[in-house]
Structures are given as structure tokens and as C-alpha cells.
Write a protein that holds these residues in place. Structure first.
Motif: not given
Length: 389
Positions: A136-146
Motif C-alpha cells: 500500500a502507498d500510504t504516503g511515500l509516493g513511490r511503490g505501492g498501490c494508491q
């Protein structure tokens, strides 16, 4: 992967001594800081330059339950070397070795629909379910699902794949942006978002083996972020993830790598003598110069020209002039150590030598980069390979 070098019978041009007892002690310290969570030893980038296989083995001996890598090739190399237990990798690109990872019982990270489609197709070919962790992209704004619709779509598709037997959803995870800055407002926001995304997935029927978001700084300072698993990278190697938070000793950690070289030449020069390319250093008076036979091809940062510290004969010296590809010079101030004398670039600091953090400050970077960039021309020499007790 860096090969293990036996203890030399003659001085080496340069060596990176890796203290595996220090690494095992760091694992035990980090486990004690997160007693309710399992520990993942992150050994990506050849264990941050320390040697992935020897460091992974030492970490497992000290109680690491998981090993973590960035690339699937790194994970597969660990498995090929006989490393047991759980291994996870997270940096995938289209067409990656999904089937090989599935057959090697490696957990793979999925951040989007394309990756889920590729891993399920590979699982069908392999004939066994893939162990998949949804990021999950929780706020890093890199890998992960929005969050929001993207997360809902990925969770639903992963559950369908699980129902058909092509995947097993083994983990839900994310990564902090600013955990090395205690009190940064993004930390609380990311934790809240992570809990929301966990709740959504679990509310739809996901039953993960592990939930994790804590990296090294969060492991050290954010117990509320430990969940089921902590992923320790740089702290494993005895380097503080943020000097502002404290040095290694403040957290009970010890640096694992000591980088040294043998002085190749000592010579007298007059005042006004230019040193190295560009003559950015001119001797202020008659002095002695020492030639240290490592350079930027070995990972010594060129940005530390004129600033990098070195311990020679019990005294701190500074790189004189530019760091070249294979060598640099120090002004010895009239001292005359013999050729072959040890020059210590960095280590734990026990003998008064500089640390990796000192080099990071000199080069305007972070200690992560200092240790990770040490090249393959520098042999890793492992000490304390056998666990005592």
C-alpha cells in the motif's frame, strides 16, 4: 554477490573487514526493541555492501525470521546459497522471474494490477500458488498501490486469485517516508492510512500472515508501528538511520564494516607542491605525503576530495586534493610511516578512526551510501564467522 575472502596471509591493498559477531549482536538488539514482532533482515544491495550471503546467514543465526531483498535476482541468489526460511523481494518490473520466485518459495510484492496478472499467470504454469504481499502507498509516493479505488480493485482481484488457488495473500505492507525525522507529521498520517487500508483488506477477507511498515528508524523509535514484522536494513549493519536521532551506540548498535588500505608510498615534498588532479591542494610547506591506494572505483566518494578523514599512525589525516579513480593522497605533516602502514578510512571508532557517518558528512551524503558503494575490488574479509555459545 560479494565473495567471502579468507583471512589474508599478507597485507591486502585494501580490505573491508566485516564483523559478523557485531551483526549478530545488532540483530539481537533490534529484536529486543520489537519483542512482539518478527524481524526481517534486509540484505538488499549485497547486504548494503557487506556481503549478502554471509550476513544473511549470521542474521538468521541470531534470530531473524525473514530476509528481505529489493530484486528477485537477489532473493533467488540467497535461496541458491541454501538460505532457509522466509525471503521476500519487492522491486519487480514486467517480465520478471515470477515463476522462478514462486518455485523457490519466495514472497513477492504486488503494487498494481499488471504485477498481479503476471504472478498469477506464472503460478498457473508452476502449478503452485504464489506467496503474494500487497503493498500500500500510504504516503511515500513511490511503490505501492494508491488508497481508494485502486486499493479496492487490487484487493478484490487478489482475493479472486486466492479463491482460484493461484495466490496466497501472505502480507500487507507499506513504507515510511520520514520515519527518520521524529515528530514529522507524515508519520502519524501514514500510520492512520495504513490502518485504514489494513482494515479494508481484512474486512474483505484478507488474512495475512504479516502486516508491516516499520523500517530501521521506525523499529528504533516507533513501537506503535511494529505490527507483526519489522524490516531492519541499515541498523542491522550498525549505522544510525538518522544521526539526529542518535549514533549507533545510543541504540546499542555496533558498526559492522571497517574499511582500510595499506599505504603504498611515503615521500618528502617541498612547500608549494601541487597534489593530485587540478592541484586543488598545494602543500603549505615542506611535508610528507602518503599514497592511499583506493579511489572512486573502489567506492571512495570523489565528493570527499579535500575533506575525507583517514586514520594513519594514530592521527586523523584528510584527503589532500582530489580523490582519483584508484588512489588518493594524505598530507602526513612530516610524519614518516613505512609503506604498508594501515590507513583506516572508517570503522566502529574504537581506535579513534573515522566512522562511515564521518565520511557521509565529508561527502555531503548519508552513511547508507558510504558502505553500499564500496566496490568489488575491495575484498570482504569476514571475522567472527562462527557464532559463540
Amino acid at each position: 554477490m560479494t565473495e567471502t575472502a579468507p583471512a589474508p596471509t599478507a597485507p591486502l591493498r585494501a580490505r573491508a573487514e566485516i564483523d559478523l559477531a557485531a551483526l549478530r549482536a545488532n540483530v539481537r538488539t533490534l529484536r529486543a526493541l520489537a519483542p512482539g514482532a518478527a524481524l526481517m533482515a534486509v540484505v538488499k544491495s549485497d547486504a548494503y555492501g557487506h556481503g549478502a550471503v554471509p550476513c544473511a546467514r549470521a542474521a538468521v543465526e541470531a534470530g531473524a525470521a525473514w530476509l528481505g531483498t529489493a530484486t528477485p535476482e537477489e532473493a533467488l541468489a540467497l535461496r541458491a546459497a541454501g538460505l532457509p526460511g522466509r525471503i521476500m523481494c519487492w522491486l519487480w518490473t514486467p517480465g520478471g522471474p515470477w515463476r522462478e520466485a514462486i518455485e523457490a518459495d519466495i514472497d513477492v510484492s504486488v503494487s498494481g494490477m499488471w504485477a498481479l496478472a503476471e504472478v498469477t499467470a506464472a503460478a498457473r504454469v508452476a502449478g503452485i500458488p504464489a506467496r503474494v504481499q500487497l503493498k500500500a502507498d500510504t504516503g511515500l509516493g513511490r511503490g505501492g498501490c494508491q488508497p481508494g479505488e485502486d486499493w479496492a480493485e487490487l484487493v478484490a482481484a487478489a482475493l479472486r486469485a486466492e479463491a482460484e488457488g493461484t495466490v496466497r495473500i501472505t502480507g500487507l505492507w507499506s513504507h515510511f517516508a520520514c520515519a527518520d525525522e521524529p515528530g514529522h507529521p507524515s508519520i502519524a498520517l501514514q500510520l492512520t492510512r495504513f490502518r485504514e487500508m489494513l482494515a479494508y483488506a481484512e474486512g474483505r477477507g484478507v488474512r495475512p500472515e504479516v502486516r508491516h511498515i516499520a523500517n530501521s528508524p521506525a523499529t528504533l523509535t516507533l513501537p506503535e508501528a511494529h505490527f507483526d514484522l519489522v524490516r531492519t536494513g541499515i541498523a542491522l549493519y550498525g549505522i544510525s538511520p538518522s544521526p539526529e536521532m542518535g549514533g549507533p551506540a545510543d541504540f546499542g548498535l555496533r558498526p559492522v564494516m571497517t574499511l582500510s588500505a595499506s599505504i603504498a608510498l611515503v615521500k618528502h615534498v617541498p612547500g608549494g607542491h601541487g597534489v593530485s588532479y587540478g592541484h586543488h591542494y598545494i602543500t603549505p610547506g615542506a611535508t610528507t605525503l602518503g599514497l592511499v591506494p583506493v579511489g572512486y572505483a573502489d567506492g571512495v566518494p570523489r565528493h570527499a576530495s579535500g575533506t575525507g578523514p583517514v586514520l594513519v599512525g594514530g592521527k586523523w589525516r584528510t584527503v589532500a586534493g582530489r580523490v582519483a579513480m584508484d588512489q588518493f593522497v594524505v598530507d602526513l605533516g612530516g610524519d614518516e610511516p613505512e609503506a604498508g602502514t594501515e590507513a583506516v578510512l572508517f570503522g566502529p571508532g574504537d581506535r579513534g578512526e573515522p566512522t562511515a557517518e564521518d565520511w557521509a558528512q565529508a561527502a555531503g551524503t548519508i552513511a547508507y551510501e558510504i558502505v553500499t558503494r564500496i566496490g568489488t575490488r575491495v575484498p570482504r574479509v569476514y571475522v567472527n564467522e562462527q557464532q559463540s555459545g
